[in-house]
Write a protein that holds these residues in place. Structure first.
Motif, PDB file in Angstrom:
ATOM      1  N   THR A 153       0.844  -1.193   0.000  1.00 24.56           N
ATOM      2  CA  THR A 153       0.000   0.000   0.000  1.00 24.56           C
ATOM      3  C   THR A 153       0.881   1.245   0.000  1.00 24.56           C
ATOM      4  N   PHE A 154       0.388   2.291  -0.637  1.00 24.00           N
ATOM      5  CA  PHE A 154       1.018   3.608  -0.624  1.00 24.00           C
ATOM      6  C   PHE A 154      -0.082   4.576  -0.202  1.00 24.00           C
ATOM      7  N   PRO A 155      -0.270   4.742   1.119  1.00 23.53           N
ATOM      8  CA  PRO A 155      -1.425   5.493   1.634  1.00 23.53           C
ATOM      9  C   PRO A 155      -1.557   6.924   1.125  1.00 23.53           C
ATOM     10  N   THR A 156      -0.445   7.637   0.948  1.00 25.87           N
ATOM     11  CA  THR A 156      -0.561   9.027   0.506  1.00 25.87           C
ATOM     12  C   THR A 156      -1.100   9.134  -0.918  1.00 25.87           C
ATOM     13  N   CYS A 157      -0.934   8.083  -1.709  1.00 25.03           N
ATOM     14  CA  CYS A 157      -1.448   8.058  -3.085  1.00 25.03           C
ATOM     15  C   CYS A 157      -2.779   7.311  -3.167  1.00 25.03           C
ATOM     16  N   GLN A 158      -3.235   6.779  -2.054  1.00 22.11           N
ATOM     17  CA  GLN A 158      -4.412   5.908  -2.016  1.00 22.11           C
ATOM     18  C   GLN A 158      -4.249   4.779  -3.037  1.00 22.11           C
ATOM     19  N   ALA A 161      -0.414  -1.555  -4.893  1.00 23.96           N
ATOM     20  CA  ALA A 161       0.330  -1.967  -6.082  1.00 23.96           C
ATOM     21  C   ALA A 161       1.019  -3.300  -5.860  1.00 23.96           C
ATOM     22  N   GLU A 162       1.105  -4.077  -6.939  1.00 21.49           N
ATOM     23  CA  GLU A 162       1.901  -5.298  -6.925  1.00 21.49           C
ATOM     24  C   GLU A 162       3.276  -4.952  -7.474  1.00 21.49           C
ATOM     25  N   LEU A 163       4.324  -5.229  -6.682  1.00 13.77           N
ATOM     26  CA  LEU A 163       5.701  -4.932  -7.077  1.00 13.77           C
ATOM     27  C   LEU A 163       6.459  -6.222  -7.336  1.00 13.77           C
ATOM     28  N   GLU A 164       7.226  -6.252  -8.407  1.00 11.50           N
ATOM     29  CA  GLU A 164       8.089  -7.391  -8.683  1.00 11.50           C
ATOM     30  C   GLU A 164       9.298  -7.306  -7.755  1.00 11.50           C
ATOM     31  N   LEU A 165       9.585  -8.379  -7.015  1.00 14.50           N
ATOM     32  CA  LEU A 165      10.662  -8.346  -6.034  1.00 14.50           C
ATOM     33  C   LEU A 165      12.052  -8.324  -6.668  1.00 14.50           C
ATOM     34  N   SER A 166      12.193  -8.793  -7.886  1.00 16.73           N
ATOM     35  CA  SER A 166      13.527  -8.791  -8.494  1.00 16.73           C
ATOM     36  C   SER A 166      13.910  -7.428  -9.066  1.00 16.73           C
ATOM     37  N   ARG A 169       9.696  -2.955 -10.081  1.00 13.69           N
ATOM     38  CA  ARG A 169       8.730  -2.310 -10.980  1.00 13.69           C
ATOM     39  C   ARG A 169       7.304  -2.675 -10.600  1.00 13.69           C
ATOM     40  N   LEU A 170       6.403  -1.725 -10.818  1.00 19.04           N
ATOM     41  CA  LEU A 170       4.988  -1.953 -10.574  1.00 19.04           C
ATOM     42  C   LEU A 170       4.441  -2.871 -11.656  1.00 19.04           C
ATOM     43  N   LEU A 171       3.759  -3.917 -11.243  1.00 19.57           N
ATOM     44  CA  LEU A 171       3.167  -4.856 -12.183  1.00 19.57           C
ATOM     45  C   LEU A 171       1.709  -4.506 -12.466  1.00 19.57           C
ATOM     46  N   GLN A 172       1.030  -4.022 -11.448  1.00 19.76           N
ATOM     47  CA  GLN A 172      -0.349  -3.573 -11.556  1.00 19.76           C
ATOM     48  C   GLN A 172      -0.681  -2.784 -10.305  1.00 19.76           C
ATOM     49  N   SER A 173      -1.727  -1.975 -10.382  1.00 19.16           N
ATOM     50  CA  SER A 173      -2.092  -1.190  -9.203  1.00 19.16           C
ATOM     51  C   SER A 173      -3.565  -0.817  -9.249  1.00 19.16           C
ATOM     52  N   ARG A 174      -4.079  -0.495  -8.086  1.00 14.37           N
ATOM     53  CA  ARG A 174      -5.448  -0.025  -7.928  1.00 14.37           C
ATOM     54  C   ARG A 174      -5.413   1.223  -7.054  1.00 14.37           C
ATOM     55  N   GLN A 175      -6.173   2.229  -7.472  1.00 15.32           N
ATOM     56  CA  GLN A 175      -6.254   3.464  -6.690  1.00 15.32           C
ATOM     57  C   GLN A 175      -7.670   3.590  -6.135  1.00 15.32           C
ATOM     58  N   PHE A 176      -7.744   4.001  -4.886  1.00 17.37           N
ATOM     59  CA  PHE A 176      -9.023   4.143  -4.202  1.00 17.37           C
ATOM     60  C   PHE A 176      -9.368   5.628  -4.157  1.00 17.37           C
ATOM     61  N   VAL A 177     -10.389   6.010  -4.905  1.00 16.19           N
ATOM     62  CA  VAL A 177     -10.750   7.418  -5.064  1.00 16.19           C
ATOM     63  C   VAL A 177     -12.047   7.678  -4.298  1.00 16.19           C
ATOM     64  N   THR A 178     -11.979   8.587  -3.319  1.00 20.27           N
ATOM     65  CA  THR A 178     -13.158   8.946  -2.529  1.00 20.27           C
ATOM     66  C   THR A 178     -13.973   9.993  -3.290  1.00 20.27           C
ATOM     67  N   GLN A 179     -15.254   9.701  -3.461  1.00 20.43           N
ATOM     68  CA  GLN A 179     -16.174  10.592  -4.162  1.00 20.43           C
ATOM     69  C   GLN A 179     -16.780  11.600  -3.183  1.00 20.43           C
ATOM     70  N   PRO A 180     -17.333  12.701  -3.683  1.00 18.99           N
ATOM     71  CA  PRO A 180     -17.931  13.718  -2.808  1.00 18.99           C
ATOM     72  C   PRO A 180     -19.020  13.177  -1.878  1.00 18.99           C
TER      73      PRO A 180
END
Length: 192
Positions: A153-158, A161-166, A169-180
């Protein structure tokens, strides 16, 4: 059995051994003066190991990176399977910087993390082993090329992400966007 404890005050990881009566913290470099622990990045806030303990990963909130430890090499030192002269403890530690798709550092503080089982990882290096089965291990042993990935998790970016350990690099990510209205949308953020 060995275990790991992150010490965020000193930016180190302690290794302890539970197989003897004292359950002692291990001095990883008996040739150096004083009691030596494993240096990692700044403010290691989370620590996690892969299924068999082949790799140990810390999320370092103060330096916006992760530290990857060679669990087998450290276990050999802790269990005194190898002489301390044979393996330099510093050779068992590597810095892992989360990288965006353009190769630049993500530059965000990591939070919680969990290593992905090899059969669920999308990392290229964790491809199934045709000889030893599809778990990335051969007869219960770690393979050097079966690094796998971790979800961080990267809380400041909400961001999650899945990171390759070798490579980091980011393999995929999801961002959680709070709506009004207070609801949260989950957006596929790709590889940033």
């Amino acid at each position: 059995m060995i275990g790991y404890v992150a010490n965020s005050e000193r930016n180190e990881v302690a290794v302890f051994r539970r197989c003897d009566a004292t359950a002692a913290v291990v001095d990883v470099d008996e040739n150096a003066p004083g009691y030596q622990l494993i240096p990692v990045g700044q403010l290691p806030s989370e620590i996690e190991s892969t299924t068999l303990g082949c790799r140990v990963l810390t999320a370092n909130a103060g330096s916006c990176d992760l530290t990857l430890l060679d669990g087998l090499g450290i276990a050999a030192i802790a269990l005194q399977a190898e002489s301390p002269e044979q393996v330099a403890p510093s050779s068992l530690v590597s810095k892992l910087i989360p990288l965006r798709s353009d190769g630049l550092p993500l530059g965000a503080r990591p939070g919680a993390l969990v290593t992905a089982p090899l059969d669920l990882s999308t990392a290229i290096s964790s491809a199934p082993d045709p000889v030893g089965g599809d778990d990335g291990f051969d007869d219960g042993q770690c393979q050097d090329d079966a690094e796998g990935s971790a979800w961080v998790t990267f809380p400041t970016c909400q961001l999650l992400a899945e990171l390759e350990l070798s490579t980091g690099r980011l393999l995929q990510s999801r961002q959680f966007v709070t709506q009004p209205d207070g609801s949260v949308d989950v957006v596929d953020a790709g590889i940033a």
